[in-house]
Scaffold this motif. Structure first.
Motif, PDB file in Angstrom:
ATOM      1  N   TYR A 248      47.023  -9.397  33.220  1.00 43.46           N
ATOM      2  CA  TYR A 248      47.777 -10.139  32.520  1.00 43.46           C
ATOM      3  C   TYR A 248      46.948 -11.725  32.836  1.00 43.46           C
ATOM      4  CZ  TYR A 248      51.698 -12.653  30.258  1.00 43.46           C
ATOM      5  OH  TYR A 248      52.415 -13.437  29.359  1.00 43.46           O
ATOM      6  N   LEU A 249      46.678 -12.454  31.773  1.00 47.01           N
ATOM      7  CA  LEU A 249      46.049 -13.674  32.079  1.00 47.01           C
ATOM      8  C   LEU A 249      46.976 -14.738  32.165  1.00 47.01           C
ATOM      9  CD1 LEU A 249      42.777 -14.670  30.314  1.00 47.01           C
ATOM     10  CD2 LEU A 249      44.436 -16.308  30.791  1.00 47.01           C
ATOM     11  N   ILE A 250      47.032 -15.601  33.361  1.00 46.79           N
ATOM     12  CA  ILE A 250      47.623 -16.778  33.486  1.00 46.79           C
ATOM     13  C   ILE A 250      46.635 -17.882  33.760  1.00 46.79           C
ATOM     14  CG2 ILE A 250      49.101 -17.785  35.263  1.00 46.79           C
ATOM     15  CD1 ILE A 250      50.100 -15.093  36.115  1.00 46.79           C
ATOM     16  N   GLY A 251      47.001 -18.936  33.105  1.00 47.92           N
ATOM     17  CA  GLY A 251      46.112 -20.410  33.245  1.00 47.92           C
ATOM     18  C   GLY A 251      47.091 -21.360  33.718  1.00 47.92           C
ATOM     19  N   ALA A 252      47.074 -21.629  35.006  1.00 43.63           N
ATOM     20  CA  ALA A 252      48.123 -22.700  35.630  1.00 43.63           C
ATOM     21  C   ALA A 252      47.452 -23.542  36.443  1.00 43.63           C
ATOM     22  CB  ALA A 252      49.217 -22.011  36.385  1.00 43.63           C
ATOM     23  N   TYR A 320      44.248  -8.535  24.755  1.00 43.44           N
ATOM     24  CA  TYR A 320      44.550  -7.589  23.629  1.00 43.44           C
ATOM     25  C   TYR A 320      43.284  -6.837  23.300  1.00 43.44           C
ATOM     26  CZ  TYR A 320      49.193  -9.452  22.044  1.00 43.44           C
ATOM     27  OH  TYR A 320      50.606  -9.831  22.074  1.00 43.44           O
ATOM     28  N   ASP A 321      43.558  -5.635  22.775  1.00 43.77           N
ATOM     29  CA  ASP A 321      42.477  -4.932  21.685  1.00 43.77           C
ATOM     30  C   ASP A 321      42.998  -4.928  20.604  1.00 43.77           C
ATOM     31  OD1 ASP A 321      44.373  -2.922  21.794  1.00 43.77           O
ATOM     32  OD2 ASP A 321      43.449  -1.706  23.431  1.00 43.77           O
ATOM     33  N   ALA A 322      42.150  -4.110  19.648  1.00 46.10           N
ATOM     34  CA  ALA A 322      42.617  -4.019  18.313  1.00 46.10           C
ATOM     35  C   ALA A 322      44.054  -3.509  18.059  1.00 46.10           C
ATOM     36  CB  ALA A 322      41.622  -3.477  17.416  1.00 46.10           C
ATOM     37  N   ASP A 328      51.084  -6.812  16.739  1.00 46.84           N
ATOM     38  CA  ASP A 328      51.723  -7.910  17.285  1.00 46.84           C
ATOM     39  C   ASP A 328      52.588  -8.632  16.055  1.00 46.84           C
ATOM     40  OD1 ASP A 328      52.116 -10.798  17.942  1.00 46.84           O
ATOM     41  OD2 ASP A 328      51.655 -10.052  19.790  1.00 46.84           O
ATOM     42  N   PRO A 329      53.874  -8.940  16.342  1.00 47.24           N
ATOM     43  CA  PRO A 329      54.416  -9.701  15.073  1.00 47.24           C
ATOM     44  C   PRO A 329      54.053 -11.035  14.879  1.00 47.24           C
ATOM     45  CG  PRO A 329      55.949  -9.534  17.240  1.00 47.24           C
ATOM     46  CD  PRO A 329      54.731  -8.738  17.335  1.00 47.24           C
ATOM     47  N   HIS A 330      53.541 -11.807  15.873  1.00 46.21           N
ATOM     48  CA  HIS A 330      52.674 -13.089  15.600  1.00 46.21           C
ATOM     49  C   HIS A 330      51.517 -12.961  14.618  1.00 46.21           C
ATOM     50  CE1 HIS A 330      52.480 -17.579  16.427  1.00 46.21           C
ATOM     51  NE2 HIS A 330      51.380 -17.182  16.373  1.00 46.21           N
ATOM     52  N   PHE A 331      50.734 -12.066  15.017  1.00 46.78           N
ATOM     53  CA  PHE A 331      49.900 -11.679  14.114  1.00 46.78           C
ATOM     54  C   PHE A 331      49.942 -11.774  12.779  1.00 46.78           C
ATOM     55  CE2 PHE A 331      47.506 -11.643  18.011  1.00 46.78           C
ATOM     56  CZ  PHE A 331      46.109 -11.607  18.026  1.00 46.78           C
ATOM     57  N   ALA A 332      51.187 -10.724  12.671  1.00 46.73           N
ATOM     58  CA  ALA A 332      51.645 -10.357  11.100  1.00 46.73           C
ATOM     59  C   ALA A 332      52.420 -11.665  10.182  1.00 46.73           C
ATOM     60  CB  ALA A 332      52.754  -9.364  11.313  1.00 46.73           C
ATOM     61  N   ALA A 333      53.095 -12.452  11.144  1.00 51.73           N
ATOM     62  CA  ALA A 333      53.511 -13.547  10.653  1.00 51.73           C
ATOM     63  C   ALA A 333      52.737 -14.694  10.231  1.00 51.73           C
ATOM     64  CB  ALA A 333      54.704 -14.188  11.706  1.00 51.73           C
TER      65      ALA A 333
END
Length: 395
Positions: A248-252, A320-322, A328-333
């Motif tokens: 998991y990527l975190i940028g803080a 993510y991969d393909a 993912d619902p955000h990609f769809a929306a």
């Protein structure tokens, strides 16, 4: 995710002739076509563009993306007949795209100066490895070479290993994108003056443009950026961290965000610890801080960590991969992915049109041409007015 038919796009009415092959020229044509331009792709009659056969899997599908919104016209540019057809079409075009080695168009009797003399408003986008001028201009150049010369390859990977590459052809697509940007600027200039111009986009210079402060840092202090793996020098914490079931990527790295991360970890005292209290201090102890955060993330699943990061307003995300993107619902929306009908596959899901314009949104109006030259007759008729007498429409 199915593409909806809507507005014609901001470039509706603009005609483009694409003579490029492989990625750099064709991706520029894809961008213009997505924004509404009518793109006519000239392909070698027998083989067509090699992109028809590129991609992974048993049946590669890359062509479906890079050739969407395009018409295929067969033309052998090495023959007098093919060159004349190209000249005729370019005389009716607003933009010409080519990504051959400099001098090739001139060798084919298609010198931009001659084409622009016949069509003064013509904009010629020339994508090449090293540009149209300079001592290296005549060299062959692919995207990877531009990535190396422009500085990208030298900073990608780990310091104890040879330079790595990104998993996509970023040099080609950057040069194509800058070529498209130049074409749009040239269209604006033409709207005021009526004059076309040449857009010179070199692969290595396109890469150079996104190299941030690598040149200025060396100029100012002699500092050379090196390969640092999954981190950026002195930017911490910003990395991919292990979870019980993945990464998991975190940028803080910003002070306020780090404080929220520390609180989520149950370690609010980190923000007052002089070793981690400032941006500079965290950067100096990057590995130490990453190890500390990793000890915590290992105790959580990705879902658990994501819930905590969302609640704490810490920028973070899954890698993510393909398959992940398509679920993912955000990609769809946002229609970041669309589904396009296809004569061979039935339908193909691919990335949607980007960027998104509120008044003149782009769209995929037609799938990639299935066969080489399938649109030759239609384009000759519509662009060159051939066959008018046969249809009874002659004046």
């Amino acid at each position: 995710m199915t593409q909806q038919v809507g507005a014609k796009g901001a470039l509706d009415g603009i005609r483009v002739v694409e003579m490029g092959q492989l990625i750099a020229g064709p991706f520029c044509g894809q961008l213009l076509g997505d924004m509404g331009a009518e793109v006519v792709k000239l392909e070698p009659p027998e083989s067509g563009d090699q992109m028809r056969h590129w991609g992974q899997g048993e049946k590669p599908s890359w062509w479906r993306v890079i050739a969407r919104n395009k018409y295929s016209v067969a033309a052998d540019l090495r023959s007098a007949e093919g060159q004349q057809l190209a000249r005729d079409l370019i005389a009716e075009a607003d933009i010409l795209i080519e990504n051959f080695r400099p001098g090739t168009l001139e060798k084919w009797n298609l010198a931009p100066a001659d084409l622009m003399a016949a069509n003064p408003g013509l904009i010629v986008v020339r994508v090449s490895g090293y540009g149209q001028t300079g001592p290296y201009s005549g060299r062959a150049g692919f995207g990877g070479i531009g990535e190396a010369m422009g500085g990208w390859r030298g900073i990608v990977g780990y310091p104890d290993r040879p330079p790595a590459r990104m998993g996509v052809s970023i040099g080609d697509t950057l040069a194509a994108t800058y070529g498209c940007m130049g074409a749009l600027a040239a269209l604006h200039h033409r709207s005021r003056t009526g004059k076309g111009q040449i857009v010179d986009s070199a692969l290595y210079e396109a890469v150079l443009q996104v190299m941030e402060s690598t040149i200025s840092d060396y100029s100012a202090s002699g500092t050379k950026r090196r390969r640092t793996g999954s981190t950026l020098p002195a930017i911490a914490p910003s990395n991919v961290y292990p979870c019980r079931d993945g990464e998991y990527l975190i940028g803080a790295n910003q002070d306020g965000v780090f404080a929220r991360l520390a609180a989520a970890m149950g370690r609010p005292e980190l923000t007052s610890d002089p070793r981690y209290a400032t941006h500079r201090a965290r950067g100096e102890r990057q590995e130490e801080l990453d190890a500390l955060i990793g000890e915590w993330t290992r105790t959580l699943t990705i879902a658990e960590l994501e819930a905590q990061m969302i609640a704490a307003s810490v920028p973070a995300g899954r890698v993510y991969d393909a398959e992940d993107m398509m679920a993912d619902p955000h990609f769809a929306a946002r229609e970041a992915l669309i589904t396009v009908p296809d004569a061979e596959f039935g339908e193909v899901t691919m990335q949607g049109v980007f960027p998104k314009l509120s008044e003149t949104p782009g769209q995929v109006r037609r799938p990639a041409p299935l066969t080489v030259g399938q649109d030759s007759d239609e384009i000759r008729r519509r662009w060159l007015d051939e066959g008018r007498g046969e249809t009874g429409n002659a004046a």
